[in-house]
Write a protein that holds these residues in place. Structure first.
Motif, PDB file in Angstrom:
ATOM      1  N   ALA A 196      12.793   8.097  -1.800  1.00  0.00           N
ATOM      2  CA  ALA A 196      11.887   9.035  -1.115  1.00  0.00           C
ATOM      3  C   ALA A 196      10.811   9.572  -2.054  1.00  0.00           C
ATOM      4  O   ALA A 196      10.510  10.756  -2.063  1.00  0.00           O
ATOM      5  CB  ALA A 196      12.700  10.175  -0.521  1.00  0.00           C
ATOM      6  N   CYS A 197      10.231   8.664  -2.839  1.00  0.00           N
ATOM      7  CA  CYS A 197       9.217   9.120  -3.791  1.00  0.00           C
ATOM      8  C   CYS A 197       7.952   9.633  -3.095  1.00  0.00           C
ATOM      9  O   CYS A 197       7.289  10.547  -3.594  1.00  0.00           O
ATOM     10  CB  CYS A 197       8.845   7.983  -4.747  1.00  0.00           C
ATOM     11  N   CYS A 198       7.606   9.044  -1.945  1.00  0.00           N
ATOM     12  CA  CYS A 198       6.290   9.351  -1.363  1.00  0.00           C
ATOM     13  C   CYS A 198       6.181  10.757  -0.760  1.00  0.00           C
ATOM     14  O   CYS A 198       5.167  11.432  -0.992  1.00  0.00           O
ATOM     15  CB  CYS A 198       5.920   8.302  -0.326  1.00  0.00           C
ATOM     16  N   PRO A 199       7.160  11.235   0.030  1.00  0.00           N
ATOM     17  CA  PRO A 199       6.952  12.540   0.678  1.00  0.00           C
ATOM     18  C   PRO A 199       6.634  13.671  -0.300  1.00  0.00           C
ATOM     19  O   PRO A 199       5.718  14.465  -0.060  1.00  0.00           O
ATOM     20  CB  PRO A 199       8.279  12.782   1.408  1.00  0.00           C
ATOM     21  N   CYS A 222       0.836  -1.214   0.000  1.00  0.00           N
ATOM     22  CA  CYS A 222       0.000   0.000   0.000  1.00  0.00           C
ATOM     23  C   CYS A 222       0.864   1.254   0.000  1.00  0.00           C
ATOM     24  O   CYS A 222       0.737   2.118   0.884  1.00  0.00           O
ATOM     25  CB  CYS A 222      -0.931   0.026   1.214  1.00  0.00           C
ATOM     26  N   GLU A 223       1.731   1.364  -0.987  1.00  0.00           N
ATOM     27  CA  GLU A 223       2.608   2.531  -1.060  1.00  0.00           C
ATOM     28  C   GLU A 223       1.778   3.806  -1.221  1.00  0.00           C
ATOM     29  O   GLU A 223       0.809   3.839  -1.988  1.00  0.00           O
ATOM     30  CB  GLU A 223       3.566   2.369  -2.253  1.00  0.00           C
ATOM     31  N   THR A 224       2.189   4.834  -0.517  1.00  0.00           N
ATOM     32  CA  THR A 224       1.456   6.096  -0.602  1.00  0.00           C
ATOM     33  C   THR A 224       1.353   6.556  -2.061  1.00  0.00           C
ATOM     34  O   THR A 224       0.292   7.005  -2.509  1.00  0.00           O
ATOM     35  CB  THR A 224       2.151   7.168   0.255  1.00  0.00           C
ATOM     36  N   CYS A 225       2.456   6.454  -2.814  1.00  0.00           N
ATOM     37  CA  CYS A 225       2.437   6.876  -4.226  1.00  0.00           C
ATOM     38  C   CYS A 225       1.399   6.096  -5.041  1.00  0.00           C
ATOM     39  O   CYS A 225       0.844   6.633  -6.007  1.00  0.00           O
ATOM     40  CB  CYS A 225       3.797   6.638  -4.887  1.00  0.00           C
ATOM     41  N   ALA A 226       1.183   4.834  -4.677  1.00  0.00           N
ATOM     42  CA  ALA A 226       0.221   4.040  -5.448  1.00  0.00           C
ATOM     43  C   ALA A 226      -1.187   4.589  -5.239  1.00  0.00           C
ATOM     44  O   ALA A 226      -2.006   4.616  -6.167  1.00  0.00           O
ATOM     45  CB  ALA A 226       0.302   2.571  -5.046  1.00  0.00           C
TER      46      ALA A 226
END
Ligand code: FUB
Ligand code: ZN
Length: 661
Positions: free
Chosen positions: A432-435, A352-356
């Protein structure tokens, strides 16, 4: 004229909702300054997390380990000839700067970001100086493998980084009117357009990580240059075509690669096993898949492409009906960040990656624009109100990359199969893709709340806010107050004649509408209530949002015999801090009566807690195993919104609660 929905200008939308305003204001107040410091390695003591199974030590472009938290802008400085040293960090690190810049663009556009303009211009100067004379731009390739341009499309991320550059350029140019970064981006886009294609001497390849396609559609819409749209279509059309470009490239590289876990490459990982238009199940790496789908929806709209539309519909059904968590999280496997099988939705070991979830929001937003159907915003709403918001700490300086629905911190150990799950938000990550993805999404939140369809204002999210839309040259104000957490009442005040379409959310129960106090029965079409309001008026809606217990389909094995508590779009969870003792022993009645509690101290947004009578299942076994004699002890349980979990004390958390039958 742009097809589909248009956005209301960022500067004309003000978020007033106490929870979302907290986060949106924080993007400008705290998040962008914090992330700027991180990208410049100015955060003392901040540690990046050596994450995730798949994100590998060998993900670094060189072996010089250093104490820098990011090294992102330093790579640009070195590539620009303004500093000495070597590239450090993941091969797609450039994209962190681009997403930060895109978020700045949205903040400037909404009138909150002027103080970032000098910083953004400083970053833009650096980026421009790092650009090669022919327009090429990628610090990893320039500094580490200058002869290897476009030779490893499967893993190299050159096109992925180009995509984030282009998206940033469009956002910053639209907000400021300054052309410098747009010129950098179009020079690179022109080079890509010359390099890729089916003509003589061109590469008939496509990106290993979809993203440039999304950006090319945006670039086309901003510049009107049709080649960019055609290039997006080319990349989607070539993907998975025979002979398979990736298989040939992997053979050419003869085992040399960047990511060890991508040896023995599965084409499904990058959705290159079939042409996208023929795909029906959403497979592989979740972010790649959803960015691809977002572009497919754009292309179906732009080219009125029926086959593409059919593929989009099937892929949307696949992900939202069989592969999505109740929180709008997607991607079940901690290994390779990917989808697995239908109904495989593990709560504790999930990814459940934030980016997804950001990708799911992008896909849903475009599906609504393509179809004129508001129902797509149900999943957008789940992703936004639960996973995306959970991805950031209430103070804006810590982040979740992985978003589990159940957490026992003691078992989230490095060097185990749970190593990807962090029980607390992290200051930064190696990858650090999500922040920055959260930053750009929340900074453009107004685009998910309202849209314009011709002369109609569409309301898609019930997040209190005020918007001024220009309709036939006349400003129309829409002032929405939404009280979802406490009953689901929404009032929408309008000034001036307005044609409104208001989404009827899936969680509404027998919604009631009145205009200026008089009950009305609006026409309902494609999950919208359609109303014409002449002059100043107040539309009131009661969605009757009450706390409700939700069960999963029997095929979701891990949720069998369990229920999750929801209030409107908000998923609630139990946290150890409110419910001491092992949460594995917490049980509920399927129809447990739920009371609204007061707002939880220390959490933003004044969201109510929910409490109910439940049980603790216990046995008297003192050693590891013993006689199975259980007893149920009554216990009062208190749940809080999932999006706010882990903002007070670290500890256990569960979303799905066991039912006493
Ligand atoms: O590969 C670029 C980004 O890094 C992906 O979108 C994320 O899943 C992470 O792997
Ligand atoms: Zn991410």
């Amino acid at each position: 004229m742009q097809k589909g929905y248009r956005s209301i200008k960022d500067k004309n939308v003000t978020i007033t909702d106490p929870l979302f305003a907290h986060y949106v204001d924080m993007i400008a107040d705290t998040v962008l300054p914090y992330q700027w410091d991180v990208l410049n390695d100015r955060i003392d003591g901040a540690k990046k997390t050596k994450d995730l199974e798949n994100t590998l030590d060998e993900n670094h472009s060189n072996s010089t380990k250093n104490a820098k938290i990011s090294h992102c802008l330093e790579n640009f400085r070195i590539a620009a000839g303004l500093a000495t040293g070597s590239h450090y960090g993941t091969v797609f690190l450039d994209s962190d700067a681009y997403k930060w810049l895109e978020a700045v663009g949205f903040c400037v556009g909404s009138g909150k970001g002027d103080r970032f303009v000098p910083l953004a211009d400083e970053a833009i100067d650096l980026i421009a100086r790092a650009q090669q004379s022919d327009g090429y731009l990628n610090t990893y390739i320039t500094l580490v493998k200058p002869d290897a341009r476009w030779t490893n499309l499967v893993e190299g991320h050159e096109l992925y980084c180009a995509g984030h550059l282009i998206e940033a350029a469009v956002a910053y140019y639209e907000a400021t009117g300054k052309r410098k970064i747009l010129d950098v981006a179009t020079r690179f886009a022109d080079l890509i357009d010359k390099t890729f294609g089916s003509g003589p001497g061109q590469i008939r390849g496509y990106p290993g990580h979809q993203e440039v396609e999304v950006s090319l559609v945006k670039l086309y819409r901003t510049t009107g240059v049709r080649r960019y749209l055609d290039l997006a279509r080319f990349f989607i059309a070539e993907r998975g075509a025979e002979p398979n470009y990736f298989l040939a490239e992997i053979e050419r590289r003869a085992g040399k690669g960047i990511f060890p876990e991508l040896r023995d490459y599965d084409l499904k990982y990058s959705q290159s096993h079939l042409p996208p238009v023929e795909q029906r199940d959403l497979e592989g790496h979740a972010v790649r898949a959803l960015y691809m789908c977002a572009t497919m929806a754009d292309l179906a709209l732009e080219f009125d492409d029926e086959k593409m539309r059919a593929a989009c519909l099937a892929l949307w059904e696949s992900v939202t009906k069989k592969r999505m968590f109740i929180t709008g999280g997607v991607g079940s496997s901690g290994f390779l960040e990917r989808f697995t099988a239908d109904y495989d939705l593990p709560n504790d070991s999930t990814y459940c990656e934030t980016c997804a979830s950001v990708g799911l929001m992008m896909f849903g937003q475009r599906m609504a624009s393509l179809s004129g159907d508001a129902a797509y915003y149900d999943a957008v709403e789940l992703a936004l109100h639960n996973t995306v918001l959970a991805g950031i700490n209430a103070d804006g300086k810590k982040y979740f990359y992985v978003n589990p629905l159940e957490c026992w911190p003691d078992a989230c150990l490095p060097h185990t199969s749970m190593r990807h799950v962090k029980p607390v938000r992290q200051e930064w990550f190696d990858v650090a893709c999500c922040p920055t993805n959260i930053a750009r999404t929340l900074a453009s939140l107004g685009r998910y709340i309202f849209a314009l369809d011709g002369e109609t204002v569409c309301v898609h999210q019930f997040i209190s806010s005020r918007a001024v839309a220009e309709i036939a040259g006349v400003p129309v104000t829409v002032d929405m107050k939404a009280d979802i957490a406490e009953g689901g009442s929404v009032t929408i005040g309008t000034s001036g004649a307005a044609r409104l379409r208001v989404r009827i959310p899936s969680w509404a129960v027998d919604p009631e509408f009145s205009v200026d106090g008089k009950r009305v029965a609006p026409r309902v079409e494609r999950s919208y209530a359609c109303l014409d309001v002449a002059g100043a008026a107040e539309l009131s809606i009661d969605f009757h949002a009450k706390p409700r217990w939700v069960a999963a389909n029997d095929l979701v094995r891990v949720d069998a015999g369990k229920a999750a508590l929801m209030l409107g779009p908000y998923v609630y969870c139990l946290e150890g801090v409110d419910n001491p003792g092992s949460l594995a022993g917490a049980y509920i009645d399927a129809d447990a009566k739920v009371s609204l509690g007061s707002a939880v101290e220390g959490l933003p947004g004044a969201m109510p807690s929910l409490s109910y009578d439940g049980y603790r299942l216990e046995n008297g076994v003192k050693s590891l195993y013993g006689t199975a004699e259980y007893s149920l002890r009554p216990a009062r349980l208190t749940a809080v919104p999932y999006c706010l979990w882990c903002n007070r004390f670290p500890g256990e958390m569960v979303v799905w609660q066991k039912i006493r039958l």
